[in-house]
Design a protein around this motif. Structure first.
Motif, PDB file in Angstrom:
ATOM      1  N   HIS A 189       0.818  -1.222   0.000  1.00 26.06           N
ATOM      2  CA  HIS A 189       0.000   0.000   0.000  1.00 26.06           C
ATOM      3  C   HIS A 189       0.848   1.266   0.000  1.00 26.06           C
ATOM      4  CE1 HIS A 189      -2.965  -3.073   1.059  1.00 26.06           C
ATOM      5  NE2 HIS A 189      -3.834  -2.258   0.474  1.00 26.06           N
ATOM      6  N   GLU A 190       2.113   1.141   0.425  1.00 25.46           N
ATOM      7  CA  GLU A 190       3.052   2.273   0.364  1.00 25.46           C
ATOM      8  C   GLU A 190       3.433   2.574  -1.079  1.00 25.46           C
ATOM      9  OE1 GLU A 190       3.703   4.316   3.410  1.00 25.46           O
ATOM     10  OE2 GLU A 190       5.639   4.232   2.415  1.00 25.46           O
ATOM     11  N   LYS A 196       0.700   8.984 -10.865  1.00 25.68           N
ATOM     12  CA  LYS A 196       0.100   8.076 -11.860  1.00 25.68           C
ATOM     13  C   LYS A 196      -1.407   7.954 -11.637  1.00 25.68           C
ATOM     14  CE  LYS A 196       4.136   5.096 -12.550  1.00 25.68           C
ATOM     15  NZ  LYS A 196       4.648   3.742 -12.342  1.00 25.68           N
ATOM     16  N   ILE A 197      -1.821   7.985 -10.366  1.00 22.69           N
ATOM     17  CA  ILE A 197      -3.263   7.878 -10.064  1.00 22.69           C
ATOM     18  C   ILE A 197      -3.993   9.111 -10.613  1.00 22.69           C
ATOM     19  CG2 ILE A 197      -4.986   7.849  -8.189  1.00 22.69           C
ATOM     20  CD1 ILE A 197      -2.864   6.183  -6.568  1.00 22.69           C
ATOM     21  N   LEU A 198      -3.386  10.292 -10.419  1.00 22.59           N
ATOM     22  CA  LEU A 198      -4.023  11.527 -10.902  1.00 22.59           C
ATOM     23  C   LEU A 198      -4.112  11.516 -12.434  1.00 22.59           C
ATOM     24  CD1 LEU A 198      -2.422  14.087  -8.413  1.00 22.59           C
ATOM     25  CD2 LEU A 198      -4.764  13.218  -8.410  1.00 22.59           C
ATOM     26  N   LYS A 199      -3.077  11.005 -13.063  1.00 23.76           N
ATOM     27  CA  LYS A 199      -3.056  10.915 -14.535  1.00 23.76           C
ATOM     28  C   LYS A 199      -4.153   9.958 -15.012  1.00 23.76           C
ATOM     29  CE  LYS A 199       0.684  11.001 -17.817  1.00 23.76           C
ATOM     30  NZ  LYS A 199       2.033  10.531 -18.007  1.00 23.76           N
ATOM     31  N   LEU A 200      -4.266   8.834 -14.289  1.00 20.65           N
ATOM     32  CA  LEU A 200      -5.278   7.828 -14.624  1.00 20.65           C
ATOM     33  C   LEU A 200      -6.675   8.430 -14.468  1.00 20.65           C
ATOM     34  CD1 LEU A 200      -5.350   4.797 -15.368  1.00 20.65           C
ATOM     35  CD2 LEU A 200      -5.493   4.272 -12.946  1.00 20.65           C
ATOM     36  N   HIS A 201      -6.804   9.272 -13.474  1.00 20.01           N
ATOM     37  CA  HIS A 201      -8.111   9.897 -13.233  1.00 20.01           C
ATOM     38  C   HIS A 201      -8.491  10.857 -14.360  1.00 20.01           C
ATOM     39  CE1 HIS A 201     -11.348  12.015 -11.028  1.00 20.01           C
ATOM     40  NE2 HIS A 201     -11.594  10.753 -10.694  1.00 20.01           N
ATOM     41  N   GLN A 202      -7.468  11.451 -14.997  1.00 12.49           N
ATOM     42  CA  GLN A 202      -7.765  12.332 -16.144  1.00 12.49           C
ATOM     43  C   GLN A 202      -8.332  11.500 -17.296  1.00 12.49           C
ATOM     44  OE1 GLN A 202      -4.073  14.344 -16.984  1.00 12.49           O
ATOM     45  NE2 GLN A 202      -4.355  15.787 -15.287  1.00 12.49           N
ATOM     46  N   LYS A 203      -7.851  10.277 -17.388  1.00 10.36           N
ATOM     47  CA  LYS A 203      -8.321   9.366 -18.450  1.00 10.36           C
ATOM     48  C   LYS A 203      -9.738   8.865 -18.142  1.00 10.36           C
ATOM     49  CE  LYS A 203      -6.585   5.354 -20.871  1.00 10.36           C
ATOM     50  NZ  LYS A 203      -5.715   4.199 -20.670  1.00 10.36           N
ATOM     51  N   GLU A 214      -4.429   1.236   4.705  1.00 17.23           N
ATOM     52  CA  GLU A 214      -2.986   1.034   4.873  1.00 17.23           C
ATOM     53  C   GLU A 214      -2.195   1.950   3.932  1.00 17.23           C
ATOM     54  OE1 GLU A 214      -2.120  -3.127   4.235  1.00 17.23           O
ATOM     55  OE2 GLU A 214      -3.356  -3.760   5.913  1.00 17.23           O
ATOM     56  N   SER A 215      -2.900   2.654   3.032  1.00 15.25           N
ATOM     57  CA  SER A 215      -2.214   3.529   2.063  1.00 15.25           C
ATOM     58  C   SER A 215      -1.705   4.792   2.746  1.00 15.25           C
ATOM     59  CB  SER A 215      -3.174   3.913   0.932  1.00 15.25           C
ATOM     60  OG  SER A 215      -3.819   2.771   0.406  1.00 15.25           O
ATOM     61  N   ASN A 216      -0.782   5.480   2.061  1.00 10.21           N
ATOM     62  CA  ASN A 216      -0.201   6.740   2.565  1.00 10.21           C
ATOM     63  C   ASN A 216      -1.251   7.814   2.771  1.00 10.21           C
ATOM     64  OD1 ASN A 216       2.506   6.275   2.672  1.00 10.21           O
ATOM     65  ND2 ASN A 216       2.792   6.637   0.480  1.00 10.21           N
ATOM     66  N   PRO A 217      -1.030   8.743   3.716  1.00  7.46           N
ATOM     67  CA  PRO A 217      -1.994   9.843   3.905  1.00  7.46           C
ATOM     68  C   PRO A 217      -2.276  10.632   2.620  1.00  7.46           C
ATOM     69  CG  PRO A 217      -0.400   9.809   5.703  1.00  7.46           C
ATOM     70  CD  PRO A 217       0.044   8.771   4.728  1.00  7.46           C
ATOM     71  N   GLU A 218      -1.260  10.848   1.772  1.00 10.90           N
ATOM     72  CA  GLU A 218      -1.507  11.641   0.543  1.00 10.90           C
ATOM     73  C   GLU A 218      -2.464  10.892  -0.408  1.00 10.90           C
ATOM     74  OE1 GLU A 218       2.021  12.372  -1.798  1.00 10.90           O
ATOM     75  OE2 GLU A 218       2.358  10.246  -2.143  1.00 10.90           O
ATOM     76  N   ILE A 219      -2.414   9.582  -0.365  1.00  9.17           N
ATOM     77  CA  ILE A 219      -3.313   8.760  -1.201  1.00  9.17           C
ATOM     78  C   ILE A 219      -4.722   8.811  -0.588  1.00  9.17           C
ATOM     79  CG2 ILE A 219      -3.813   6.365  -1.929  1.00  9.17           C
ATOM     80  CD1 ILE A 219      -1.382   7.362  -3.408  1.00  9.17           C
ATOM     81  N   VAL A 246      -9.058   1.420  -7.968  1.00  8.36           N
ATOM     82  CA  VAL A 246      -9.020   0.671  -6.705  1.00  8.36           C
ATOM     83  C   VAL A 246      -7.591   0.579  -6.146  1.00  8.36           C
ATOM     84  CG1 VAL A 246      -9.586  -1.559  -5.654  1.00  8.36           C
ATOM     85  CG2 VAL A 246     -10.986  -0.697  -7.544  1.00  8.36           C
ATOM     86  N   ALA A 247      -7.373   1.230  -5.001  1.00  5.76           N
ATOM     87  CA  ALA A 247      -6.027   1.222  -4.404  1.00  5.76           C
ATOM     88  C   ALA A 247      -5.930   0.212  -3.268  1.00  5.76           C
ATOM     89  CB  ALA A 247      -5.657   2.620  -3.915  1.00  5.76           C
ATOM     90  N   THR A 248      -5.722  -1.031  -3.658  1.00  2.83           N
ATOM     91  CA  THR A 248      -5.330  -2.090  -2.725  1.00  2.83           C
ATOM     92  C   THR A 248      -4.693  -3.193  -3.563  1.00  2.83           C
ATOM     93  OG1 THR A 248      -5.981  -3.381  -0.792  1.00  2.83           O
ATOM     94  CG2 THR A 248      -7.506  -3.433  -2.649  1.00  2.83           C
ATOM     95  N   GLU A 249      -4.296  -4.281  -2.924  1.00  2.00           N
ATOM     96  CA  GLU A 249      -3.638  -5.352  -3.672  1.00  2.00           C
ATOM     97  C   GLU A 249      -4.561  -5.831  -4.793  1.00  2.00           C
ATOM     98  OE1 GLU A 249      -1.375  -9.198  -4.231  1.00  2.00           O
ATOM     99  OE2 GLU A 249      -3.505  -8.724  -4.327  1.00  2.00           O
ATOM    100  N   ALA A 250      -3.982  -6.053  -5.981  1.00  2.00           N
ATOM    101  CA  ALA A 250      -4.790  -6.298  -7.171  1.00  2.00           C
ATOM    102  C   ALA A 250      -5.620  -7.588  -7.130  1.00  2.00           C
ATOM    103  CB  ALA A 250      -3.886  -6.309  -8.391  1.00  2.00           C
ATOM    104  N   GLY A 251      -5.285  -8.512  -6.234  1.00  2.00           N
ATOM    105  CA  GLY A 251      -6.050  -9.753  -6.129  1.00  2.00           C
ATOM    106  C   GLY A 251      -7.519  -9.513  -5.834  1.00  2.00           C
TER     107      GLY A 251
END
Ligand code: 13P
Ligand code: SF4
Length: 324
Positions: A189-190, A196-203, A214-219, A246-251
């Motif tokens: 999660h770190e 890249k997430i912001l770029k993906l969001h533009q798409k 468990e992700s970083n505070p900025e995320i 979706v920001a967690t393990e891809a499984g």
């Protein structure tokens, strides 16, 4: 070739011919075994499991099963928790090396020193830690119930929260409680890359960004939903949104997509460029169908916890289960 190597070669050869899934199902029935799998396991394992869930759901299943053997398709601390709950059952883990960066970040001797330096604190530990750490805790939590567990501590009582500093900081923000945080992180999660997430969001401008705590505070700051793996699945099911990053393990995407076949699910990209453009937990992915089969067949590797540790560790686990 030694006899051992010959035997191994013979057994691997049999795998290629054998339908592993069928064999696992047969052995499971024959031995009255249950397979508990986390959402981060490979799809074939999720398909064959009796229950697939988050850490809390898996602990609850372990507490309620009447199987003789529990095969844990997850990581070491999960199987260990199941063993603490079920000392008389055999608990197997397909690969004993399936560890967790959070559990590894918190060695028992250093944690003991930390607690001793801060007397009078209630010790809350995230379930992603060893049995020794649980044995030093007042109450355990998972990402599903961390807020509830922290809120259960009387106001004014100081709290130590370990080992995940990101989950701890998020819960501090949610509850307004100050807590002393252990400096541990989940390497998976770190690894999410904000740019890249912001770029993906533009798409995908209509996509909602959802994240595991468990992700970083900025995320977490840019997430429109934050929750455990089960929480994230429930969110995409009940929310009217049609697209999710979706920001967690891809499984998790396997089960999630089964639940919402009509929705678009995009894994959040990691900092490092990799072929899946996602984040995968190398520990979780140590389990394979072959190892699962062998483990059930040979009833090894098995999880053992000493009585001394177990008797202490069960108390904070039961407190959590009673609160959930
Ligand atoms: P949950 O499935 O409980 O949300 O935990 C995620 C995780 O990282 C497990 O190791
Ligand atoms: Fe540990 Fe992170 Fe892997 Fe979960 S995803 S097992 S928290 S390293």
């Amino acid at each position: 070739m030694t006899t051992l190597i010959k035997e191994r070669a013979k057994s691997l050869n049999t795998f290629s011919k054998t339908n592993l899934a069928e064999e696992i199902l047969r052995l499971k029935k024959e031995k009255n075994a249950i397979i508990l799998a986390h959402y981060y396991q490979e799809p074939a394992i999720q398909e064959i499991a009796d229950f697939v869930g988050d850490s809390l759901g898996l602990s609850q299943q372990a507490a309620s099963t009447d199987a003789d053997i529990i095969v844990f398709a997850g990581v070491h601390f999960m199987a260990e928790t199941a063993k603490i709950i079920n000392p008389k059952k055999r608990v197997l883990l397909p690969d004993l090396n399936a560890s967790c960066s959070l559990a590894e970040s918190c060695p028992p001797d250093l944690f003991r020193e930390f607690i001793d330096k801060h007397p009078g604190h209630t010790v809350i530990t995230y379930v992603n830690c060893s049995a020794e750490i649980k044995a030093m805790s007042d109450i355990v939590c998972t990402s599903s119930n961390a807020e509830k567990v922290v809120a259960s501590v009387p106001l004014g009582t100081p709290i130590i929260f370990a080992p995940d500093k990101n989950l701890g900081a998020y819960i501090m923000h949610k509850t307004g409680r100050e807590m002393l945080l252990w400096d541990g992180v989940c390497i998976v999660h770190e690894a999410f890359a904000i740019d890249k997430i912001l770029k993906l969001h533009q798409k995908y401008p209509q996509a909602q960004f959802i994240a595991h705590p468990e992700s970083n505070p900025e995320i977490l700051k840019i997430a429109s939903y934050i929750g455990s793996t089960t929480g994230m699945i429930n969110h995409v099911k009940t929310d009217s949104g049609k697209e999710f990053i979706v920001a967690t393990e891809a499984g998790i995407l396997y089960k999630m997509q089964q639940e919402v076949p009509e929705k678009v699910l995009i894994p959040a990209p990691a900092k490092e460029d990799n072929t899946c453009a996602c984040s995968e937990c190398a520990f979780m992915k140590m389990n394979t169908m072959e190892k699962l089969y062998l483990c059930l067949k040979n009833e090894t590797p098995e999880i053992h916890v000493s009585d001394e540790i177990r008797e202490k560790a069960i108390i904070p686990i039961e407190r959590m289960l009673n609160l959930s």
